[in-house]
Design a protein around this motif. Structure first.
Motif, PDB file in Angstrom:
ATOM      1  N   ASN A   1      27.387  18.378  -8.640  1.00  0.00           N
ATOM      2  CA  ASN A   1      28.111  18.855  -7.457  1.00  0.00           C
ATOM      3  C   ASN A   1      27.744  18.046  -6.218  1.00  0.00           C
ATOM      4  O   ASN A   1      28.623  17.674  -5.425  1.00  0.00           O
ATOM      5  N   LEU A   2      26.448  17.775  -6.044  1.00  0.00           N
ATOM      6  CA  LEU A   2      26.021  16.986  -4.891  1.00  0.00           C
ATOM      7  C   LEU A   2      26.552  15.556  -4.981  1.00  0.00           C
ATOM      8  O   LEU A   2      26.997  14.981  -3.979  1.00  0.00           O
TER       9      LEU A   2
ATOM     10  N   ILE B   1      25.697  16.361   3.228  1.00  0.00           N
ATOM     11  CA  ILE B   1      26.902  17.060   2.779  1.00  0.00           C
ATOM     12  C   ILE B   1      27.360  18.124   3.793  1.00  0.00           C
ATOM     13  O   ILE B   1      28.487  18.057   4.295  1.00  0.00           O
TER      14      ILE B   1
ATOM     15  N   THR C   1      31.531  25.849   7.192  1.00  0.00           N
ATOM     16  CA  THR C   1      31.972  24.452   7.141  1.00  0.00           C
ATOM     17  C   THR C   1      33.451  24.378   6.783  1.00  0.00           C
ATOM     18  O   THR C   1      33.969  23.303   6.501  1.00  0.00           O
ATOM     19  N   GLU C   2      34.119  25.530   6.802  1.00  0.00           N
ATOM     20  CA  GLU C   2      35.534  25.589   6.429  1.00  0.00           C
ATOM     21  C   GLU C   2      36.448  25.654   7.638  1.00  0.00           C
ATOM     22  O   GLU C   2      37.610  25.236   7.572  1.00  0.00           O
TER      23      GLU C   2
ATOM     24  N   LYS D   1      30.614  17.937   6.412  1.00  0.00           N
ATOM     25  CA  LYS D   1      31.668  18.949   6.343  1.00  0.00           C
ATOM     26  C   LYS D   1      31.881  19.600   7.712  1.00  0.00           C
ATOM     27  O   LYS D   1      33.023  19.828   8.138  1.00  0.00           O
TER      28      LYS D   1
ATOM     29  N   ASP E   1      30.252  15.615  -4.121  1.00  0.00           N
ATOM     30  CA  ASP E   1      30.458  15.803  -2.680  1.00  0.00           C
ATOM     31  C   ASP E   1      30.138  14.524  -1.907  1.00  0.00           C
ATOM     32  O   ASP E   1      30.856  14.166  -0.962  1.00  0.00           O
TER      33      ASP E   1
ATOM     34  N   ALA F   1      32.875  11.952  -2.470  1.00  0.00           N
ATOM     35  CA  ALA F   1      34.055  12.295  -1.673  1.00  0.00           C
ATOM     36  C   ALA F   1      33.834  11.966  -0.200  1.00  0.00           C
ATOM     37  O   ALA F   1      34.754  11.505   0.494  1.00  0.00           O
ATOM     38  N   THR F   2      32.615  12.164   0.281  1.00  0.00           N
ATOM     39  CA  THR F   2      32.290  11.843   1.672  1.00  0.00           C
ATOM     40  C   THR F   2      32.403  10.346   1.924  1.00  0.00           C
ATOM     41  O   THR F   2      33.009   9.911   2.919  1.00  0.00           O
TER      42      THR F   2
END
Length: 339
Positions: free
Chosen positions: A306-307, A139, A54-55, A143, A310, A313-314
């Motif tokens: 963390n979820l 997520i 996903t990077e 990404k 994320d 941020a989404t």
């Protein structure tokens, strides 16, 4: 660790750069359909190809990259020349202006917009029916979508420079003069120079960007805040291709998941005010999934956090505004640790 790296290497090996397709003597810039047929394999490879990363999006061969740039340039040039050759009077002038609009990139821009609309809808159809796993689906899905969209944005940079920039200069971007004129007009004093008025317009734009996290003096936060603001704009506004993709992810994927389901046989509830508390949070699938996530006991606190981070941020990236109840709920959890 080595096992994970081996898996990633194996996945990358299965996705070599997509070669330039053989088109024989065909001219991909001869028409929109020809151009789109030439571009589509690259789009599908970059955005739709399965990959564990996903990077970084799958790549295309350098010759294909240059071929797309050349074909797009030639298509725009040919259409502009055809429009400019029309007589500048009467109905022919009107027809010429319309063709000029298309030559400026509107037709290709609209095709790309529809491509992202269809893709986001496909991703929505693939969402799990179980609300408890919905966030875990969103997520990585976003990404992968986002990294592909940014790669396409670079690939079609000519469209951004040739069409989007001109449209923004013509006051068709995410923030128009009419959006901010009333507020600026109240501060204009008799004798103000054009420079002073322009400065006030710029200050008003900065105020809008601060709502999306812009910190004065930071070029990086300015660019990110403006992309969020572009993604939050209405569909009639012209925005760069990366923001175009993010906007469609919001309208075709996120907003349907946030919407409260329609009740059969009953009147639809009025839309909830943006500042309502969690008791009145619309019970769409995504709000239910967030509630489950923040209250689940089987997951570690770090995992939940963390979820939540994320997802927050989404939502910001695709243009969901700060005042939305779901963003406020996530940010409260991230700040205080309580749902």
């Amino acid at each position: 660790m080595s096992k994970g790296k081996g898996k990633q290497t194996e996945t990358t090996a299965l996705l070599p750069p997509l070669p330039n397709p053989s088109i024989g003597s065909a001219n991909p810039s001869a028409s929109l359909s020809s151009l789109w047929g030439y571009l589509l394999p690259a789009l599908n490879h970059i955005v739709r190809s399965p990959t564990n990363s996903t990077e970084k999006a799958p790549a295309i061969d350098i010759s294909y990259h240059m071929g797309i740039h050349t074909a797009t340039y030639n298509y725009f040039t040919a259409q502009s020349e055809a429009a400019n050759a029309r007589p500048p009077n009467g109905m022919a002038a009107d027809s010429g202006r319309d063709n000029g609009r298309q030559a400026s990139g509107t037709d290709l821009y609209e095709h790309l917009d529809k491509y992202y609309m269809d893709l986001a809808r496909e991703l929505l159809l693939g969402a799990p029916e179980d609300d408890t796993t919905l966030v875990q689906y969103i997520i990585p899905c976003f990404k992968r979508y986002s990294v592909g969209a940014h790669s396409v944005n670079r690939l079609f940079n000519y469209v951004n420079r040739h069409y989007v920039k001109r449209a923004v200069d013509e006051d068709k971007g995410w923030l128009t003069l009419s959006d901010i004129f009333d507020a600026v007009a109240k501060s204009i004093e008799e004798g103000d120079t054009r420079e002073k008025i322009a400065k006030k317009l710029k200050e008003r734009k900065v105020e809008e960007l601060k709502k999306w996290g812009y910190e004065e003096g930071s070029a990086e936060s300015f660019a990110h805040a403006e992309q969020c603001a572009e993604a939050a704009s209405s569909l009639d506004r012209v925005v760069p291709l990366s923001a175009l993709a993010l906007r469609r992810f919001r309208t075709e994927f996120i907003e349907p998941l946030m919407a409260a389901p329609k009740m059969k046989g009953k009147k639809r509830r009025p839309a909830a005010p943006l500042n309502e508390d969690k008791v009145h949070l619309p019970k769409g699938r995504l709000p239910r999934a967030v509630r489950e996530l923040l209250q689940v006991q089987e997951m570690s606190s770090d995992g939940r956090r963390n979820l939540a981070a994320d997802l927050a941020a989404t939502l910001r990236a695709v243009g969901v505004r700060h005042a939305h109840p779901l963003r406020k709920k996530l940010e409260k959890f991230l700040t205080t640790g309580s749902a």
